[in-house]
Design a protein around this motif. Structure first.
Motif, short mmCIF file in Angstrom:
data_model
loop_
_atom_site.label_atom_id
_atom_site.label_comp_id
_atom_site.label_asym_id
_atom_site.label_seq_id
_atom_site.Cartn_x
_atom_site.Cartn_y
_atom_site.Cartn_z
N GLN A 3 0.82 -1.21 0.00
CA GLN A 3 0.00 0.00 0.00
C GLN A 3 0.86 1.26 0.00
O GLN A 3 0.47 2.29 -0.57
N PRO A 55 -4.18 0.87 -5.55
CA PRO A 55 -4.51 -0.02 -4.43
C PRO A 55 -4.38 -1.47 -4.86
O PRO A 55 -4.43 -1.79 -6.04
N VAL A 78 -5.89 -6.42 3.71
CA VAL A 78 -6.44 -5.94 2.43
C VAL A 78 -7.90 -6.36 2.32
O VAL A 78 -8.26 -7.22 1.52
#
Length: 361
Positions: A82, A88, A139
């Motif tokens: 990240q 992303p 995530v």
């Protein structure tokens, strides 16, 4: 289906081991494990594969560290992604090859790391619940594609459901912005079946079929292959290659509240659109044969002031054209190609019918 930009928004984690020095009698070593892992890492980085940057591939295969350190390494890797990438993390691929088992109480599925030891899997193996929780918390909005080449691997599916109220809240907050998220698992065997290694073959049965599916693709599938496509190709390869010894893979999608990601394209299809030049060359020859058949069938009809032939040669040409059509189907199995060949055969048949009948009273 529009092809995504390969490599962008992707990361891969590779786990497993080729030997278990602390329990060699209980967990035998095999070169097929390391061969399979190495080949999958190469595919992830290759420009013919997923084109993931090497910095976005965490290779923990044969890592000698314990479960806690491995789990921490995964957490740090996902956090660092990240920070160092502009996009992303949208798609995370986790691949494991090695031995799978259950904790001593028989309740928790776990994958064996290099330093795992028989009789104490609860603390030395990597419990699937721990891996799932770490990944979901790190995530939560990513699509998670998990490939497990191990015995009883489909038993891991329930562990990818939400594991705590904290993890669930994190995921719910994060996935509102993404229409399609969740976890899909492609497993080498059912919860009660063992995975198989065939002696003298370079890869495990499951990973060998996976590699073949990724490298060959399917001429009848979309430009980008989904988990469902890959599983279908793999099952055909395993069934045709191993027959009675075949172990059918399992596809599990534990949570589909935001869609079934197993149907989402992720892997490039090498056979899409006739990109295989050898197939194109073969079909070009088929077209030539059909064109000759049409020409020969039409020749008597185009001749003036000459009696028509008995039609024997024309019927032979039709049979030739039909054979070409059948070969075309077996070569390419593409609907568009089959339609084209069929049109040519019908044209040959029509002209042959004209040639076999007098043109006038």
């Amino acid at each position: 289906m529009t092809a995504p930009s390969r490599g962008r928004g992707f990361a891969a984690i590779v786990l497993g081991a080729s030997e278990w020095p602390r329990s060699p009698q209980n967990f035998p070593s095999a070169p097929q494990f390391s061969n399979s892992a190495s080949k999958f890492v190469d595919y992830c980085a290759s420009n013919r594969g997923l084109e993931i940057a090497t910095s976005n591939i965490l290779n923990l295969f044969d890592d000698p560290r314990g479960m806690s350190d491995i789990d921490l390494a995964i957490d740090q890797f996902l956090e660092a992604y990240q920070e160092k990438n502009q996009e992303p993390l949208t798609d995370l691929i986790i691949y494991y090859v090695g031995h799978g088992s259950f904790t001593e109480d028989g309740r928790k599925y776990c994958i064996l790391l290099r330093n795992s030891r028989f009789g104490n899997l609860s603390s030395s193996a990597y419990r699937m619940t721990a891996l799932a929780l770490t990944v979901i918390k790190s995530v939560p909005a990513a699509r998670r594609f998990v490939i497990l080449d191990a015995c009883y691997s489909a038993a891991a599916a329930p562990d990818w459901l939400f594991l705590s109220s904290i993890a669930e809240k994190i995921e719910i907050d994060a996935i509102d912005a993404m229409a399609e998220t969740g976890t899909a698992l492609l497993c080498a065997s059912s919860p009660i079946d063992v995975a198989v290694i065939i002696r003298d073959e370079p890869y495990t049965m499951f990973s060998g079929a996976l590699i073949k599916a990724l490298e060959s693709g399917s001429p009848t599938a979309s430009e980008i292959l989904s988990f469902e496509d890959i599983r279908e190709i793999m099952d055909r390869v395993i069934r045709e290659t191993y027959r009675a010894k075949a172990v059918r893979s399992q596809l599990q999608v534990p949570d589909q509240r935001k869609g079934n990601i197993s149907r989402r394209g992720i892997f490039p299809n090498p056979s899409f659109g006739g990109t295989n030049q050898s197939e194109l060359d073969v079909f070009a020859k088929a077209q030539t044969k059909v064109a000759i058949a049409i020409s020969e069938a039409a020749a008597p009809a185009m001749s003036q002031n000459k009696p028509h032939s008995s039609g024997t040669a024309s019927r032979e040409n039709i049979r030739l054209a039909v054979r070409v059509n059948q070969m075309g189907q077996s070569w390419l199995e593409k609907p568009s190609v089959i339609v084209l060949v069929t049109i040519l055969v019908l044209a040959a048949a029509s002209l042959a019918m004209v040639a076999s009948n007098p043109s006038g009273p």
